[in-house]
Design a protein around this motif. Sequence first.
Motif, mmCIF file in Angstrom:
data_model
loop_
_atom_site.group_PDB
_atom_site.id
_atom_site.type_symbol
_atom_site.label_atom_id
_atom_site.label_comp_id
_atom_site.label_asym_id
_atom_site.label_seq_id
_atom_site.Cartn_x
_atom_site.Cartn_y
_atom_site.Cartn_z
ATOM 1 N N SER A 145 0.870 -1.181 0.000
ATOM 2 C CA SER A 145 0.000 0.000 0.000
ATOM 3 C C SER A 145 0.905 1.228 0.000
ATOM 4 O O SER A 145 1.976 1.232 0.611
ATOM 5 C CB SER A 145 -0.898 -0.026 1.241
ATOM 6 N N CYS A 146 0.503 2.256 -0.748
ATOM 7 C CA CYS A 146 1.384 3.407 -0.985
ATOM 8 C C CYS A 146 1.785 4.059 0.344
ATOM 9 O O CYS A 146 0.934 4.522 1.102
ATOM 10 C CB CYS A 146 0.691 4.422 -1.891
ATOM 11 N N PHE A 147 3.101 4.053 0.608
ATOM 12 C CA PHE A 147 3.589 4.614 1.870
ATOM 13 C C PHE A 147 3.739 6.123 1.762
ATOM 14 O O PHE A 147 4.157 6.786 2.698
ATOM 15 C CB PHE A 147 4.920 3.961 2.275
ATOM 16 N N ILE A 148 3.387 6.686 0.601
ATOM 17 C CA ILE A 148 3.473 8.139 0.434
ATOM 18 C C ILE A 148 2.115 8.780 0.727
ATOM 19 O O ILE A 148 2.011 9.747 1.463
ATOM 20 C CB ILE A 148 3.998 8.484 -0.971
ATOM 21 N N CYS A 149 1.055 8.199 0.153
ATOM 22 C CA CYS A 149 -0.286 8.773 0.381
ATOM 23 C C CYS A 149 -1.083 7.939 1.384
ATOM 24 O O CYS A 149 -2.249 8.225 1.642
ATOM 25 C CB CYS A 149 -1.040 8.880 -0.931
ATOM 26 N N GLY A 150 -0.456 6.890 1.927
ATOM 27 C CA GLY A 150 -1.166 6.046 2.883
ATOM 28 C C GLY A 150 -2.214 5.155 2.232
ATOM 29 O O GLY A 150 -3.084 4.616 2.902
ATOM 30 N N PRO A 176 -3.311 14.521 -6.781
ATOM 31 C CA PRO A 176 -3.116 13.106 -7.134
ATOM 32 C C PRO A 176 -1.719 12.621 -6.723
ATOM 33 O O PRO A 176 -0.740 13.339 -6.890
ATOM 34 C CB PRO A 176 -3.284 13.086 -8.654
ATOM 35 N N CYS A 177 -1.643 11.410 -6.176
ATOM 36 C CA CYS A 177 -0.354 10.840 -5.750
ATOM 37 C C CYS A 177 0.297 10.194 -6.971
ATOM 38 O O CYS A 177 -0.240 9.240 -7.533
ATOM 39 C CB CYS A 177 -0.573 9.822 -4.635
ATOM 40 N N ARG A 178 1.458 10.739 -7.372
ATOM 41 C CA ARG A 178 2.101 10.229 -8.591
ATOM 42 C C ARG A 178 2.771 8.866 -8.413
ATOM 43 O O ARG A 178 2.631 7.998 -9.272
ATOM 44 C CB ARG A 178 3.124 11.246 -9.105
ATOM 45 N N PRO A 179 3.521 8.655 -7.296
ATOM 46 C CA PRO A 179 4.253 7.379 -7.193
ATOM 47 C C PRO A 179 3.353 6.156 -7.328
ATOM 48 O O PRO A 179 3.748 5.140 -7.874
ATOM 49 C CB PRO A 179 4.895 7.460 -5.808
ATOM 50 N N CYS A 180 2.110 6.226 -6.835
ATOM 51 C CA CYS A 180 1.227 5.060 -6.933
ATOM 52 C C CYS A 180 0.219 5.237 -8.061
ATOM 53 O O CYS A 180 -0.714 4.435 -8.195
ATOM 54 C CB CYS A 180 0.524 4.810 -5.607
ATOM 55 N N LYS A 181 0.374 6.296 -8.843
ATOM 56 C CA LYS A 181 -0.551 6.599 -9.954
ATOM 57 C C LYS A 181 -1.992 6.612 -9.450
ATOM 58 O O LYS A 181 -2.894 6.112 -10.115
ATOM 59 C CB LYS A 181 -0.379 5.600 -11.095
ATOM 60 N N SER A 217 -4.430 6.157 -0.093
ATOM 61 C CA SER A 217 -5.642 6.866 -0.530
ATOM 62 C C SER A 217 -5.555 7.313 -1.992
ATOM 63 O O SER A 217 -6.577 7.616 -2.609
ATOM 64 C CB SER A 217 -5.849 8.108 0.344
ATOM 65 N N GLY A 218 -4.319 7.374 -2.543
ATOM 66 C CA GLY A 218 -4.163 7.863 -3.904
ATOM 67 C C GLY A 218 -4.150 9.383 -3.995
ATOM 68 O O GLY A 218 -3.965 9.951 -5.064
ATOM 69 N N LYS A 219 -4.356 10.065 -2.873
ATOM 70 C CA LYS A 219 -4.395 11.535 -2.840
ATOM 71 C C LYS A 219 -3.392 12.049 -1.811
ATOM 72 O O LYS A 219 -3.124 11.392 -0.809
ATOM 73 C CB LYS A 219 -5.796 12.017 -2.444
#
Length: 375
Positions: free
Chosen positions: A286-291, A302-307, A293-295
């Motif tokens: 699960s994206c450790f940048i946006c947690g 929008p969170c780019r690393p997880c598109k 959520s994708g945002k």
Amino acid sequence: MPYTVPKLTDYSANGLLKAFADAKLAFRDEMREVKSEAEWKVFRDLWMARKNGILTQINDQLKKAPKEVKREFGQHLNELKQYIKSEIDSWHSFTEGGAGQLTAELERVDISLPGVRRAIGAEHPVIKTTNEMVRVFQKLGYSVAEGPVVETDYYNFESLNFPPNHPARDTQDTLFIAGQQSKPQRDRLLLRTHTSPVQIRTMETMRPPIRIVIPGTVHRNDPPDASHSPMFHQIEGLAVDTSITFGDLKGTLDHAMKEFFGSNVKTSFRPSFFPFTEPSAELFVSCFICGGSGKRGPDNAPCRPCKQTGWIEILGCGMVDPNVFEFVKDNGYDPKKVSGFAFGMGADRIALLKYGVDDLQLFFQGDVRFLQQWA
Ligand SMILES: [Zn+2]
């Protein structure tokens, strides 16, 4: 007996050579006897005085020499003059006058000034990431294995269940070593396209059970851009024992991802294909940048690393294909008796994600202004 200039009669090349060698030797012997400034002055005049010094006397002989040897004679004389002058000068600088000079030289060094500070190196972000990941597996009892970067076709492809002409070979744009055409295909050299050859090499030398983690550089014919490089880094792992299941694979990798990215990441396994594992999967965290959520941020950018999917692909994995064990069957890896799992990930990509770097090339350009952020 002090040196006296002999009357030269033999003007042959050898004759001249001998005459000048004699003069040089005599000068050297006499100079050893010079002990004081006063003696030095007398000695200097004996050899170098314009009026009747030894060099002047030899010069007078040059004038009387036959025309055809004058050029050679002159060359010998010049060499001798230079030698004598430099020897006489250096004798002087080593004694009275010279000692003074030396002291002045030393006093110019101010020992109260701070020294030159040598910049201490630091771990490169890719190496740092690699080491951190390797440590996660070492704590689980894995040992580190390494192997050659220049590999044979056999270890890089054939023994990993990529038979000759298998289409899966096309997915790995291989850099081949030139001039190998005369060898059988399996012996031809190439730059390894993955760290997987070390799996076979290790199984050839160590009997099961094994647990190894394999860090290393690999090469592919990819033009450099923000996410590709012809040279990059992989970390691979292999565990083989008598009753390893897909559950062991999931448990191990789930633990490793939590250890590396933080205990709140979730993992997800999705079916995939690799020639050397069956079944195969891709592991997402699960994206450790946006947690997840994708945002990102207060304005929900929008969170780019997880598109914006909330998931990031980290590695490929799977249960070792029985065909791979066939190549090392004789060393205790009978596919009917042992099973295992393998995984592999790109260290560079993980470093990009972990440190929020958006251009892979920055890692390899050697710009200290960029790299010192990790110092
Ligand atoms: Zn994200």
